[in-house]
Design a protein around this motif. Sequence first.
Motif, short mmCIF file in Angstrom:
data_model
loop_
_atom_site.label_atom_id
_atom_site.label_comp_id
_atom_site.label_asym_id
_atom_site.label_seq_id
_atom_site.Cartn_x
_atom_site.Cartn_y
_atom_site.Cartn_z
N ALA A 1 48.51 13.02 -85.05
CA ALA A 1 47.88 12.41 -86.22
C ALA A 1 48.63 11.15 -86.60
O ALA A 1 49.78 10.94 -86.18
N PRO A 2 48.03 10.25 -87.39
CA PRO A 2 48.75 9.07 -87.89
C PRO A 2 50.04 9.49 -88.59
O PRO A 2 50.04 10.37 -89.45
N GLY A 3 51.13 8.88 -88.19
CA GLY A 3 52.42 9.25 -88.73
C GLY A 3 53.01 10.51 -88.12
O GLY A 3 54.06 10.98 -88.56
N GLY A 4 52.34 11.05 -87.09
CA GLY A 4 52.82 12.26 -86.43
C GLY A 4 54.16 12.05 -85.75
O GLY A 4 54.51 10.93 -85.37
N ARG A 5 54.88 13.13 -85.59
CA ARG A 5 56.23 13.06 -85.02
C ARG A 5 56.31 13.83 -83.71
O ARG A 5 55.69 14.88 -83.54
N LEU A 6 57.12 13.29 -82.82
CA LEU A 6 57.38 13.90 -81.52
C LEU A 6 58.88 14.14 -81.40
O LEU A 6 59.68 13.24 -81.68
N VAL A 7 59.27 15.35 -81.01
CA VAL A 7 60.67 15.68 -80.80
C VAL A 7 60.84 16.11 -79.35
O VAL A 7 60.17 17.04 -78.89
N ILE A 8 61.72 15.42 -78.63
CA ILE A 8 61.91 15.67 -77.20
C ILE A 8 63.32 16.17 -76.94
O ILE A 8 64.29 15.58 -77.42
N VAL A 9 63.41 17.25 -76.18
CA VAL A 9 64.70 17.77 -75.71
C VAL A 9 64.70 17.63 -74.19
O VAL A 9 63.86 18.23 -73.51
N VAL A 10 65.63 16.82 -73.66
CA VAL A 10 65.68 16.62 -72.21
C VAL A 10 67.13 16.73 -71.72
O VAL A 10 68.07 16.44 -72.47
N PRO A 11 67.32 17.14 -70.47
CA PRO A 11 68.67 17.16 -69.91
C PRO A 11 69.26 15.75 -69.85
O PRO A 11 68.57 14.79 -69.51
#
Length: 255
Positions: free
Chosen positions: A123-133
């Motif tokens: 959605a507008p203003g939506g957030r993504l959180v990524i966990v990567v090696p």
Amino acid sequence: MHADIVDLREFYHSPLGRLADHSIAMALTSLWARLPDERLVGLGYAVPYLDRFRADTERTFAFMPAGQGAVNWPPGELSSTALIFDEELPLPDASVDRILMVHSLEFAENPRETMKELWRVLAPGGRLVIVVPNRRGVWARMEHTPFGSGRPYSRGQLTALLRETNFTPGASAEALFFPPSKLRGVQKLRGAFERLGRSLWPMFSGVIIVEAQKRLYQGLPVAARASRRVFVPVLAPQGIPTTRERTLDKSRPAR
């Protein structure tokens, strides 16, 4: 190639997996801004962390790639799990508020296409959180944990990918500074390793965690794309002919 769902589940039920879960969850909490009644999607194998954050959500789903496999979640309740292809999520545009990627991006066949699909459903203003090696960390070099599979990332590579796909990188954190050892004596020192690592060697963490926000003042080109995956449930072993079938094939006259 994706990590197998059986291996992932066994890892997080092991003593080393529970310590890794706690370390990553603590780092996630430091940058997890509360969103009232948010719609949350975990992509990859995020269920150990979804359990910690779903209490405040309107609804939470666990999307698991077909190459990995899926398990029922949450246990003892109506299933919120879906088997998906990460470049074609079964969601309408702008339908979720936050996506948590764990054991996901490092296995993506086409990371740019995956990120574009996440941009579409946020959605507008939506957030993504990524966990990567972390490619500099020890965990990415050890194959007895899921963090040793797939393609690890540096912070610069992850930031560049986010910007290329119209995300604005924001807060970040690190976790897994203790060695991925199965020795109980080493595991008891996890707290000391985590405290010292954040101060003395943050660039060598086991994982990098980055939060990003959907950028609204640019759009992504939309192109018609035929699905490259068809999911067919396998109810019985296939591909190996039975003895009777082999006998019938041999009895048929050659053409």
